[in-house]
Design an enzyme around this catalytic site. Structure first.
Site, short mmCIF file in Angstrom:
data_model
loop_
_atom_site.label_atom_id
_atom_site.label_comp_id
_atom_site.label_asym_id
_atom_site.label_seq_id
_atom_site.Cartn_x
_atom_site.Cartn_y
_atom_site.Cartn_z
N ASP A 121 9.27 -1.07 7.76
CA ASP A 121 8.05 -1.76 7.36
C ASP A 121 7.19 -0.82 6.53
OD1 ASP A 121 6.28 -3.86 7.19
OD2 ASP A 121 5.30 -3.44 9.10
N HIS A 128 -5.10 -4.03 1.77
CA HIS A 128 -4.93 -4.00 3.23
C HIS A 128 -5.19 -2.60 3.77
CE1 HIS A 128 -3.34 -4.69 7.23
NE2 HIS A 128 -2.46 -3.73 7.06
CA CA Z 1 3.46 -4.66 9.23
#
Ligand code: CA
Length: 413
Positions: A121, A128
């Site tokens: 990930d 973000h």
């Molecule tokens: Ca994530």
């Protein structure tokens, strides 16, 4: 290009898409594609010798994952896709008379499309990372010093990635209430989604080999929607110093149709300008971002859909080629079926945020749903649905959706 299949105007599955997935109707899995509201069974199609000029071993069409199919290599899988596309647009195609090949999508059970060996990930949206950095660290210096120099990422857990439609138990875990210095154990009170996309590795490397930004696309089969479910209260307490662990590995949701990279070609766009300039191994040429409109929907139990965010994959600061070049720059190998997720995709506006953490400023500003209920995070009984599509004129290529309903935590003693 038009199809002799009746395709609803707003369908994600136009003649330009032709994604791949794994379906079943009576328990036996098969490789399939979707056109409009119809699922085309490629195992049955292969049995008519339709692919005899391309594939010798027809068992690749009757497996429970796409891994063996993907292993045929892009020259073959792309040729298969183009051949299907031509047949579905050719008014004289023999497929037209073979109704056994098609099943309405509502009658097909879809499965996780690939066996995922490893899941990584990333954390590649600057909006973000900035929003989270402001909330949890320093509003003045939200980004850590490494962020603009490398695509930050971590190794996730593949075993708990589930197909769209799977219900997810609210995780139990250890948290530390703000008014206490002692931790407690129980259901997460801050369950959140993360709006992400993921790409699937289509060509393996061996340990010691690297992948450059210029040949990264050779190694990428296609993309899916991805919801990286996260328990914020568990995360806050556990993540120092090695990063998230049980706050992330209880479940992640994935959409069933793998849209191949070639179908996304018409939607390439420039990425954000990267400053300062990145190191040579991360430099790239051409347009490597994609204009893919994304949305997040909350549907409460017995309630109606609430669109709570609209974002876009084009906002990604680090593109997929840079992510893969970075991942392998130390000789780390990749395998067919590995999943690389983007990280939460937030945009620049208040209505383009990719997590409840950001939308409600860590619960401080709850949102109101159509039915009058408030949400700071995700409640039991809520279904969270992510949707995504690329569109220019009548050329539409969509991903369908990934939807998961949250069930109450199991009672633990
Ligand atoms: Ca994530």
């Amino acid at each position: 290009m038009n199809s002799w299949i009746d395709i609803p105007e707003q369908s994600d599955f136009s003649i330009y898409n032709i994604p791949f997935g794994i379906g079943s109707t009576d328990g036996s899995p098969f490789v399939c594609t979707r056109i409009g509201d119809q699922v085309l069974n490629l195992n049955r199609l292969a049995a008519t010798n339709f692919f005899s000029d391309l594939v010798d071993d027809l068992t690749v069409f009757q497996q429970s994952t796409l891994n063996a199919f993907i292993a045929l290599g892009k020259p073959i899988t792309n040729a298969i896709r183009i051949k299907i596309q031509h047949a579905l647009s050719d008014n004289h195609s023999t497929l037209k008379n073979n109704t056994d090949l098609f099943t309405p999508f509502q009658k097909v059970q879809m499965h996780l499309p690939v066996a995922i060996g490893d899941y990584t990930d990333f954390y590649s949206s600057i909006e973000h990372a900035t929003n989270v950095g402001k909330m949890f660290r320093d509003p003045e210096n939200a980004l850590l010093p490494n962020w603009r120099h490398l695509p930050v990422g971590y190794h996730g857990r593949a075993s708990s990635i589930v197909i769209s439609g799977t219900s997810i138990l609210r995780p139990n875990g250890q948290t530390k209430p703000a008014d206490s210095d002692q931790p407690v154990f129980g259901p997460s009170k801050r369950l959140d989604f993360e709006l992400e996309m993921g790409f699937i590795i289509g060509k393996k490397t061996n340990v010691g080999e690297t992948i450059s930004t210029s040949n990264a696309e050779d190694h990428i089969f296609g993309m899916v929607l991805f919801n990286d479910w996260s328990a914020r209260d568990i995360q806050t307490w556990e993540y120092v110093p090695l990063g998230p662990f049980l706050s992330k590995n209880f479940a992640s949701g994935m959409s069933p149709w793998v849209v191949v990279l070639e179908a996304l070609d018409p939607f390439r766009v420039e990425g954000p300008k990267q400053e300062p300039a990145v190191l040579p191994y991360l430099q790239y040429e051409g347009r490597r971002n994609y204009d893919i409109v994304l949305e997040v929907v909350i549907t409460p139990e017995n309630g109606s859909e609430n669109v709570i965010s609209k974002s876009n994959f084009k906002f990604m600061y680090w593109n997929i080629c840079q992510q893969l070049a970075h991942h392998t720059c130390n000789g780390c190998n990749v395998n067919i079926g590995d999943l690389m997720a983007s990280g939460t995709i937030s945009g620049p506006d208040r209505d383009s945020l990719g997590s409840m953490l950001e939308i409600t400023t860590a619960g401080k500003n709850p949102i109101t749903l159509h039915n009058g209920e408030m949400r700071s995070f995700i409640n039991d009984g809520d279904t969270v649905t992510l949707r995504g599509r690329a569109e220019n004129g009548k050329n539409r290529v969509g991903f369908g959706e990934v939807a998961n309903k949250i069930l109450p935590a199991s009672v633990q003693k």
